[in-house]
Design a protein around this motif. Sequence first.
Motif, PDB file in Angstrom:
ATOM      1  N   GLY A   1      59.457  60.580 -10.386  1.00 27.38           N
ATOM      2  CA  GLY A   1      58.668  61.155  -9.188  1.00 27.38           C
ATOM      3  C   GLY A   1      59.687  61.702  -8.063  1.00 27.38           C
ATOM      4  O   GLY A   1      60.962  61.541  -8.282  1.00 27.38           O
ATOM      5  N   ALA A   2      59.223  62.195  -7.160  1.00 22.76           N
ATOM      6  CA  ALA A   2      59.881  62.758  -6.077  1.00 22.76           C
ATOM      7  C   ALA A   2      60.638  61.512  -5.192  1.00 22.76           C
ATOM      8  O   ALA A   2      61.638  61.907  -4.911  1.00 22.76           O
ATOM      9  N   THR A   3      59.652  60.840  -4.963  1.00 26.34           N
ATOM     10  CA  THR A   3      60.233  59.692  -4.041  1.00 26.34           C
ATOM     11  C   THR A   3      60.387  58.535  -5.010  1.00 26.34           C
ATOM     12  O   THR A   3      59.905  58.296  -6.199  1.00 26.34           O
ATOM     13  N   ASN A   4      61.142  57.521  -4.483  1.00 32.73           N
ATOM     14  CA  ASN A   4      61.228  56.356  -5.194  1.00 32.73           C
ATOM     15  C   ASN A   4      61.224  55.015  -4.129  1.00 32.73           C
ATOM     16  O   ASN A   4      62.063  54.840  -3.519  1.00 32.73           O
ATOM     17  N   LYS A   5      60.041  54.414  -4.212  1.00 32.88           N
ATOM     18  CA  LYS A   5      59.887  53.312  -3.403  1.00 32.88           C
ATOM     19  C   LYS A   5      60.847  52.239  -3.551  1.00 32.88           C
ATOM     20  O   LYS A   5      61.414  52.173  -4.757  1.00 32.88           O
ATOM     21  N   LEU A   6      61.110  51.226  -2.803  1.00 29.01           N
ATOM     22  CA  LEU A   6      61.945  50.098  -2.846  1.00 29.01           C
ATOM     23  C   LEU A   6      60.882  48.971  -3.112  1.00 29.01           C
ATOM     24  O   LEU A   6      60.056  48.730  -2.352  1.00 29.01           O
TER      25      LEU A   6
ATOM     26  N   SER B   1      64.946  49.869  -7.499  1.00 27.46           N
ATOM     27  CA  SER B   1      64.004  51.242  -7.261  1.00 27.46           C
ATOM     28  C   SER B   1      63.870  51.836  -8.799  1.00 27.46           C
ATOM     29  O   SER B   1      64.601  51.371  -9.649  1.00 27.46           O
ATOM     30  N   MET B   2      62.937  52.425  -9.132  1.00 31.38           N
ATOM     31  CA  MET B   2      62.635  52.473 -10.467  1.00 31.38           C
ATOM     32  C   MET B   2      62.313  54.201 -10.958  1.00 31.38           C
ATOM     33  O   MET B   2      62.174  54.862  -9.873  1.00 31.38           O
TER      34      MET B   2
END
Lengths: 116, 112
Positions: free
Chosen positions: B95-100, B90-91
Amino acid sequence: EPEVTQTPSHQVTQMGQEVILRCVPISNHLYFYWYRQILGQKVEFLVSFYNNEISEKSEIFDDQFSVERPDGSNFTLKIRSTKLEDSAMYFCASSPPRRGANNEQFFGPGTRLTVL
Amino acid sequence: AQRVTQPEKLLSVFKGAPVELKCNYSYSGSPELFWYVQYSRQRLQLLLRHISRESIKGFTADLNKGETSFHLKKPFAQEEDSAMYYCALSMNYGGATNKLIFGTGTLLAVQP
């Protein structure tokens, strides 16, 4: 212990048909995600959702895809006109109200979509 | 581009043997790394994350930024460890969300 739920567990559809995959995230979670896994391939990110709007989407998430949180509990993924290559396992995930890249995502059991 | 590599599709060991599941990542920023596990007929679940520096079910993983690795280790494998293991990145981009971003997974088979 609360869990993410997904319905249906398996969906079979004809090419060109619309499908809606449903997810009920954990109740106090704020961040929502869809991933998919084509058979034999890696789990791929599709889209993330926060504060009633898309936060981020991948190249896979084109105009055929949409997400919605219609009633404050369900989180849906719609594929407008399915293609054979949409056949995959679709996972919903949610995260608690805690910002940061180390925030754990809780996954649902998945919906297996088969497009004929 | 960000990428996670798990070179082994299958790792077969005997009960009591040490286990190391390899994971390498490609990311220019400051990564967050996770190991997720999927037991047979169960959902993906978090096993551990590097920031916690904890041992879960006897498993540990150390982030090595020099080698861009996050290998999962356990000194003595148990039969109940048999499962699919996914390394994920995860980066931190604010941002609000963190894609995997997931690796392809390694199937660990522990033989009796």
